[in-house]
Design a protein around this motif. Structure first.
Motif, PDB file in Angstrom:
ATOM      1  N   ALA A 136       3.082   1.127   6.307  1.00 55.92           N
ATOM      2  CA  ALA A 136       2.029   2.088   6.645  1.00 55.92           C
ATOM      3  C   ALA A 136       2.366   3.493   6.159  1.00 55.92           C
ATOM      4  N   ALA A 137       3.646   3.824   6.112  1.00 59.97           N
ATOM      5  CA  ALA A 137       4.026   5.181   5.734  1.00 59.97           C
ATOM      6  C   ALA A 137       4.216   5.361   4.227  1.00 59.97           C
ATOM      7  N   LEU A 138       4.715   4.330   3.535  1.00 62.87           N
ATOM      8  CA  LEU A 138       5.131   4.523   2.152  1.00 62.87           C
ATOM      9  C   LEU A 138       4.471   3.597   1.139  1.00 62.87           C
ATOM     10  N   GLU A 139       3.958   2.455   1.546  1.00 64.74           N
ATOM     11  CA  GLU A 139       3.549   1.443   0.577  1.00 64.74           C
ATOM     12  C   GLU A 139       2.128   0.946   0.776  1.00 64.74           C
ATOM     13  N   ARG A 140       1.267   1.776   1.324  1.00 68.19           N
ATOM     14  CA  ARG A 140      -0.102   1.313   1.568  1.00 68.19           C
ATOM     15  C   ARG A 140      -0.842   1.020   0.272  1.00 68.19           C
ATOM     16  N   ASP A 141      -0.694   1.888  -0.705  1.00 73.88           N
ATOM     17  CA  ASP A 141      -1.393   1.674  -1.975  1.00 73.88           C
ATOM     18  C   ASP A 141      -0.860   0.449  -2.705  1.00 73.88           C
ATOM     19  N   ASP A 142       0.429   0.223  -2.655  1.00 72.75           N
ATOM     20  CA  ASP A 142       1.016  -0.934  -3.331  1.00 72.75           C
ATOM     21  C   ASP A 142       0.551  -2.239  -2.697  1.00 72.75           C
ATOM     22  N   VAL A 143       0.480  -2.267  -1.372  1.00 70.81           N
ATOM     23  CA  VAL A 143       0.021  -3.475  -0.692  1.00 70.81           C
ATOM     24  C   VAL A 143      -1.452  -3.719  -0.978  1.00 70.81           C
TER      25      VAL A 143
END
Length: 224
Positions: A57-64
């Motif tokens: 939720a903090a660092l990888e939202r766009d990647d997921v």
């Protein structure tokens, strides 16, 4: 410079290896003290899931979102279905690694576990040579031979866990003998000094006999 941060990268890699080793030592301590790895695996799954959700939720939202097709990206090489299957396969394999490692540490030690993990690079080399046609430099093979040699040398010696367990068993076996010898010493001292309870009992018996003799003498005097 083509790689301006290689020094920082090397330090981070060393730090990651040290933390990984510390993690395995703590893992060994927790598993062997509890006797079963189920509690450790349950806590690992629970808190690992919570921390992963926070990290995503903090660092990888766009990647997921890109991985599961929530964002339009024409440069992706896999479909959404393939990505989902790859994630499921990764989770299954990682779960097998943690379960197998936990049961390994139940009967062995973290030092051998870490040494064995270093030999996993052999499979990376095989994949690199066969699939990608990339041959590592000679220093890589020299380092791999040193790692394998370290595992062999470690296995040639006695296990520290077995030695510590046998010493503990010897101590446990010697305790009943020591307790028996101590009890015998106390019995000898009581015999020499006299048992207070026995002496007090004999004193009561003497007082009782004296009372009976006094009563009988009074009866004789009254009869006379």
């Amino acid at each position: 410079d083509e790689y301006p941060y290689r020094g920082v990268g090397d330090m981070l890699a060393i730090l990651g290896g040290v933390l990984r080793g510390c993690n395995n030592v703590v893992q060994e301590y927790a598993i062997q003290n509890s006797g079963v790895p189920t509690e450790y695996l349950g806590m690992l799954g629970l808190f690992g899931t919570l921390l992963s959700i926070i990290q995503i939720a903090a660092l990888e939202r766009d990647d997921v979102a890109e991985l599961f097709g929530l964002m339009n990206d024409e440069g992706t090489t896999c479909s959404t279905e393939d990505n989902v299957l790859l994630v499921i396969a990764y989770v299954i394999c990682l779960g097998a690694v943690y379960v197998g490692g936990a049961y390994f540490l139940l009967y062995s030690e973290a030092a051998l576990y870490n040494l064995s993990l270093l030999t996993c690079d052999l499979w990376t080399v095989i994949f690199s040579v066969v699939a990608e046609r990339i041959i590592p430099p000679p220093l890589f093979f020299a380092a791999l031979l040193m790692i394998v040699g370290g595992v062999v040398m470690y296995e040639m010696g006695p296990s520290p866990i077995v030695t510590a367990t046998s010493d503990h068993d010897d101590d446990d076996d010697s305790r009943p003998t020591e307790m028996l010898a101590t009890n015998r010493r106390f019995d000898m001292l009581e015999t020499e000094l006299g048992d207070p309870s026995i002496s007090s009992k004999s004193d009561d018996d003497d007082d009782k006999n004296d009372d009976e003799e006094g009563k009988s003498s009074q009866i004789k005097e009254s009869c006379v």
